[in-house]
Design a protein around this motif. Structure first.
Motif, short mmCIF file in Angstrom:
data_model
loop_
_atom_site.label_atom_id
_atom_site.label_comp_id
_atom_site.label_asym_id
_atom_site.label_seq_id
_atom_site.Cartn_x
_atom_site.Cartn_y
_atom_site.Cartn_z
N GLY A 34 0.80 -1.22 0.00
CA GLY A 34 0.00 0.00 0.00
C GLY A 34 0.83 1.26 0.00
N SER A 35 0.13 2.38 0.09
CA SER A 35 0.79 3.67 0.04
C SER A 35 0.30 4.56 1.17
CB SER A 35 0.52 4.35 -1.31
OG SER A 35 -0.88 4.58 -1.47
N ALA A 101 -3.94 -12.73 -7.08
CA ALA A 101 -2.49 -12.76 -7.26
C ALA A 101 -1.83 -11.68 -6.41
CB ALA A 101 -2.14 -12.55 -8.73
N PRO A 102 -0.65 -11.96 -5.84
CA PRO A 102 0.04 -10.94 -5.03
C PRO A 102 0.44 -9.75 -5.89
CG PRO A 102 1.46 -12.85 -5.42
CD PRO A 102 0.11 -13.23 -5.91
N VAL A 103 0.25 -8.56 -5.34
CA VAL A 103 0.66 -7.33 -6.02
C VAL A 103 2.11 -7.04 -5.62
CG1 VAL A 103 0.19 -4.88 -6.36
CG2 VAL A 103 -1.71 -6.48 -5.98
N LEU A 104 2.99 -6.99 -6.59
CA LEU A 104 4.42 -6.82 -6.33
C LEU A 104 4.82 -5.35 -6.47
CD1 LEU A 104 5.78 -9.88 -8.34
CD2 LEU A 104 5.14 -9.77 -5.91
N MET A 105 5.89 -5.01 -5.79
CA MET A 105 6.40 -3.64 -5.87
C MET A 105 6.79 -3.29 -7.29
SD MET A 105 6.87 -0.93 -4.18
CE MET A 105 7.65 0.64 -4.56
N SER A 106 7.20 -4.28 -8.04
CA SER A 106 7.59 -4.03 -9.43
C SER A 106 6.39 -3.66 -10.30
CB SER A 106 8.27 -5.29 -10.01
OG SER A 106 7.41 -6.42 -9.89
N ASP A 107 5.18 -3.89 -9.79
CA ASP A 107 3.97 -3.51 -10.53
C ASP A 107 3.65 -2.03 -10.36
OD1 ASP A 107 3.57 -6.17 -11.29
OD2 ASP A 107 2.44 -6.61 -9.45
N VAL A 108 4.33 -1.35 -9.44
CA VAL A 108 4.02 0.04 -9.12
C VAL A 108 4.91 0.97 -9.94
CG1 VAL A 108 3.80 1.75 -7.29
CG2 VAL A 108 3.41 -0.67 -6.77
N LYS A 132 6.39 14.66 -4.11
CA LYS A 132 7.57 13.80 -4.02
C LYS A 132 7.11 12.37 -3.76
CE LYS A 132 10.49 17.47 -2.06
NZ LYS A 132 11.33 17.87 -0.89
N VAL A 133 7.95 11.42 -4.13
CA VAL A 133 7.61 10.01 -3.93
C VAL A 133 8.84 9.26 -3.46
CG1 VAL A 133 8.06 9.46 -6.37
CG2 VAL A 133 6.60 7.96 -4.99
N ASP A 134 8.62 8.31 -2.55
CA ASP A 134 9.71 7.49 -2.04
C ASP A 134 9.11 6.15 -1.62
OD1 ASP A 134 12.18 6.67 -1.31
OD2 ASP A 134 12.35 7.96 0.47
N SER A 135 9.95 5.17 -1.42
CA SER A 135 9.47 3.85 -0.99
C SER A 135 10.30 3.36 0.18
CB SER A 135 9.54 2.84 -2.14
OG SER A 135 10.88 2.67 -2.59
N THR A 136 9.66 2.57 1.02
CA THR A 136 10.34 1.98 2.18
C THR A 136 10.16 0.47 2.15
OG1 THR A 136 8.38 2.33 3.55
CG2 THR A 136 10.07 4.03 3.60
N ARG A 137 11.19 -0.22 2.63
CA ARG A 137 11.17 -1.69 2.61
C ARG A 137 11.28 -2.22 4.03
NH1 ARG A 137 15.43 -5.72 -0.57
NH2 ARG A 137 14.77 -7.65 0.49
N LYS A 138 10.48 -3.26 4.31
CA LYS A 138 10.57 -3.95 5.59
C LYS A 138 10.42 -5.44 5.33
CE LYS A 138 8.68 -3.95 10.28
NZ LYS A 138 7.65 -3.36 11.20
N GLY A 139 11.53 -6.15 5.44
CA GLY A 139 11.51 -7.58 5.12
C GLY A 139 11.22 -7.77 3.65
N LYS A 141 8.36 -6.89 2.30
CA LYS A 141 7.25 -5.99 2.01
C LYS A 141 7.78 -4.61 1.69
CE LYS A 141 4.29 -8.41 5.35
NZ LYS A 141 3.49 -8.27 6.60
N ALA A 142 7.00 -3.87 0.87
CA ALA A 142 7.39 -2.51 0.51
C ALA A 142 6.16 -1.61 0.52
CB ALA A 142 8.04 -2.48 -0.86
N GLU A 143 6.38 -0.37 0.94
CA GLU A 143 5.31 0.62 0.98
C GLU A 143 5.80 1.87 0.30
OE1 GLU A 143 2.25 2.48 4.31
OE2 GLU A 143 4.35 2.18 4.84
N VAL A 144 4.89 2.61 -0.34
CA VAL A 144 5.24 3.83 -1.06
C VAL A 144 4.73 5.03 -0.27
CG1 VAL A 144 5.02 5.15 -3.19
CG2 VAL A 144 5.17 2.65 -3.27
N ASP A 145 5.56 6.06 -0.15
CA ASP A 145 5.18 7.28 0.56
C ASP A 145 5.14 8.43 -0.44
OD1 ASP A 145 5.20 6.09 3.20
OD2 ASP A 145 7.39 6.03 3.01
#
Length: 763
Positions: A34-35, A101-108, A132-139, A141-145
């Motif tokens: 998510g974002s 199907a899982p939504v991957l970060m590469s789909d964003v 502005k746009v940035d992304s964060t990773r945890k394990g 999983k990835a989230e977009v800010d």
């Protein structure tokens, strides 16, 4: 800790890991979860920031997988089967219907989303916005800010409409007083587009048939002042000549027996009938000409009007006689600014037969099935009249409850004739999009209640149904006659009458001779509204004219008609529903019902079939069907539970509220609270505490519960489990039973938990 507990914890952990959605994410990829959009605080209001954030949340793509308490069951079901070779079957259903199907970060696409955000806020007047746009990773999983700084919002300084001398400009200039573009309001591209559509719609009402909103241009000048704009509305230079002209209706041609396959290739028709302003072309004279005079609203010489255009098409469709309706306008080459109108109508088959099997439930907690056979003639007398003859047979049973074992068998038939117009000695007309109907009906039903009695009911009616628009409908039965008689009364039922004499009225002969009217308003068809309402009000009058003629004024010595005392009463009922959408999948539905019936003259009480009941699957669900009231009367004290006692009343108050939300795919859940009761107008020795008083609010039954709704599109199967919070028949001070709730107590569950199985929503 025992070994079994360790094993249980292991499987629970495995389930959580599997449901988190990350267990089968390919190496080098991340699960998009998510974002988060942050609107930096500026000069704009908090409400504006909140609205923009909500809008951006909706347009950012893709959407992450749905999660419940951190788990993603859709991915879990998707990963259950690696390969599914067939396009159907259980595996396909699990993987692609339950699963996702899982939504991957590469789909964003981060750059694309940034442009979407920038474009949206600029269209709202924030021309100097920055994102502005940035992304964060945890394990895995990835989230977009996303961070957005809006800056100053530009506002409208002036709006200039066309002022040149051509007719089109003059007509547009006449519309400026109702413009949506207001000086001092924020610039908003959507409002500008809506204004163009508004002008186009208004011009279509004034004969500009060939005009299009794309022929309008709104120029924006943002250099005129500090954070302000001038809007200049212009007509494009290269629009067609026809778009500038105002047209009137000339000839009107109707092809009422048009065949799409044959007549599209050949327009050779022999028989032509001229009727008023219409030229009707039909070799078979399928319809009498007056049908079109009452249906089509254009007259020769009228200025073209889009509303009249659409109303006429809708009226043709709502006749229920035509399979296809096509309309065409052509410029008359011999007359200036004149349109010839063509209606190509393809009839449905004149006669048809339909057989259907139904599953149904009713307010008395009965479930069952019904078989219907319907025969129709859609053009009985060549005036688009609809003749219907129907027969039905059905069985209803109560799986659990006081009527378990007392099955109901029903069969009967109905014939009706509907005229698509008002049949009346008085002049009546309707210019709405819906053709008014006059309907006469005659029906008979035989109902056998095993072990108890049988009822024969004969109904006849004559009245009108008409709609002002899609929201408002009227139903007036000028004459409504109902006659009910009984036979095959069992000794069991007679013994119950001896204990409870009021049960006699169920099998007494009844004759209703009166008039009824109902009005319905609803906007529930508008799916984009946050709040929808439904209202239905009805009034039912019986025996007034007959009572005056026969001098019926003593209920102890009632007058008879055909040897049967006729009913004399007035009954009023109103139902109001409100639906509030919190989101697309969550809704709060509420309902209030008010009803009152007043017997007088020839009657001591309302006919049994007109009295009010409460409780059951579509009423107060924490109580068995028809088991509440009237007032504080306790029906359990007057019956041996072999079947329902007589618990009916003259007054009714019912309230319900239900929170509905989507749980997963086809499954929806609900939490609800119901309240209400019925009362009698007068005291009854057989029903102590039944009369209405100023303490009626203290006599309301209250119940609550939860339920599941299985929505299969063509069918909604509803299951509810409910229990009472307040029992009106208990002594004062003891009616609230919340403290007694004990789900672990089997005796409490048997006495209080009610399971309801029904088809469709309760309201």
């Amino acid at each position: 800790m025992k070994i079994n507990n360790y094993i249980s914890l292991f499987f629970i952990g495995a389930l959580f890991l599997g449901c988190s959605g990350t267990s089968k994410i390919p190496d080098g990829h991340l699960l998009y979860v998510g974002s988060d959009i942050k609107i930096e605080k500026g000069n704009e209001s908090k409400k504006t920031r909140r609205q923009i954030k909500s809008a951006l949340d909706n347009i950012i793509r893709p959407k992450e997988n749905k999660s419940i308490l951190g788990m993603r069951p859709g991915i879990f079901f998707y990963n259950l089967f690696d390969k599914v070779e067939k396009d159907k079957g259980f595996k396909h259903w699990v993987k692609y219907r339950l699963g996702e199907a899982p939504v991957l970060m590469s789909d964003v696409d981060l750059d694309y989303n940034k442009k979407v955000i920038q474009n949206y806020v600029e269209n709202k007047g924030f021309f100097n916005a920055n994102s502005k746009v940035d992304s964060t990773r945890k394990g895995k999983k990835a989230e977009v800010d996303y961070a957005v700084k809006l800056g100053n919002q530009y506002k409208i300084k002036s709006v200039i409409f066309p002022k040149d001398s051509i007719l089109l400009s003059q007509e547009i200039n006449l519309l400026k007083n109702e413009s949506l573009l207001k000086i001092g309001k924020p610039y908003n591209l959507e409002v500008i587009k809506t204004e163009r559509s508004r002008i186009d719609t208004k011009l279509k009402e004034r004969g500009f048939y060939y005009f299009n909103e794309d022929y309008l241009l709104v120029q924006v000048d943002s250099t005129v002042a500090n954070h302000e704009v001038d809007l200049l509305l212009k007509i494009k230079n290269d629009i067609p000549i026809k778009a500038k002209n105002q047209y009137k209706i000339n000839n009107i041609f109707v092809y009422p027996n048009f065949n799409l396959k044959k007549d599209a290739l050949s327009t050779q028709f022999k028989d032509t009938i001229t009727y008023d302003d219409f030229t009707i072309i039909d070799n078979k004279t399928t319809f009498k000409p007056f049908v079109f005079n009452k249906t089509l609203l254009f007259n020769k010489g009228d200025l073209y009007n889009r509303t009249t255009h659409n109303l006429s098409l809708n009226r043709l469709i709502t006749l229920g006689t035509f399979k296809f309706v096509k309309n065409e306008f052509k410029v008359n080459n011999s007359l200036e600014n004149q349109l010839d109108t063509y209606y190509y109508l393809t009839p449905l088959p004149k006669k048809s037969i339909q057989i259907e099997a139904l599953a149904k439930t009713n307010s008395a907690n009965y479930s069952g099935t019904e078989l219907n056979i319907n025969w129709s003639n859609r053009n009985t007398f060549k005036g688009a009249e609809l003749l219907k003859i129907a027969a039905f047979a059905g069985l209803e049973v109560q799986v659990s409850g006081q009527n378990n074992g007392f099955d109901v068998y029903r069969f009967g038939g109905e014939s009706s004739l509907t005229w698509p117009r008002f049949i009346s000695p008085f002049k009546m007309s309707s210019g709405s999009a819906f053709v008014p109907n006059t309907k006469a009906a005659l029906s008979f039903e035989y109902q056998l209640r095993t072990k108890l009695y049988s009822l024969k009911t004969l109904n006849s009616s004559f009245g009108y149904v008409w709609k002002e628009n899609e929201r408002k409908e009227h139903n007036l039965n000028v004459l409504n006659i109902a006659y009910t008689s009984s036979n095959n009364v069992s000794d069991l039922y007679k013994s119950q009458i001896a204990e409870n004499p009021s049960l006699q009225k169920v099998i007494d002969k009844q004759l209703i001779f009166g008039t009824n009217y109902s009005y319905t308003y609803t906007n529930t068809m508008l799916q984009n509204k946050k709040n929808n309402i439904y209202f239905r009000g009805s009034i039912d009058l019986s025996g007034n004219s007959i009572g005056l003629l026969l001098g019926a004024n003593d209920s102890n010595k009632p007058k008879t008609l055909f040897g049967v005392p006729f009913s004399q009463y007035s009954k009023l009922e109103m139902e109001f529903r409100h639906y509030h959408k919190f989101s697309g999948d969550t809704k709060l539905a509420s309902r209030i019902i008010l009803g009152a019936g007043l017997p007088y003259g020839n009657s001591i009480e309302l006919p049994y079939i007109k009295q009010f009941f409460i409780g059951g699957t579509s009423s107060i669900r924490a109580f068995k069907a028809r088991s509440i009231g009237p007032g504080t009367f306790n029906g359990n004290d007057t019956t041996n539970n072999s079947f329902l006692p007589d618990q009916s009343g003259d007054l009714k108050l019912e309230l319900s509220t239900e929170l509905r939300t989507k749980i997963y795919k086809l499954v929806k859940g609900a939490v609800f609270v119901d309240a209400g009761n019925i009362w009698m107008l007068n005291k009854s020795a057989e029903k102590p505490g039944a009369e209405f008083s100023g303490q009626f609010l203290n006599e309301l039954a209250v119940g609550t519960g939860v339920g599941l709704r299985f929505d299969f599109n063509f069918l909604v199967l509803r299951t509810d489990v409910a229990f009472p919070l307040r029992k009106p028949y208990l002594p004062k001070g003891n009616r609230w039973v919340i403290d007694a709730i004990n789900f672990g107590d089997r005796t409490w569950r048997n006495e209080n938990l009610i399971f309801n199985l029904a088809i469709g929503y309760p309201f």
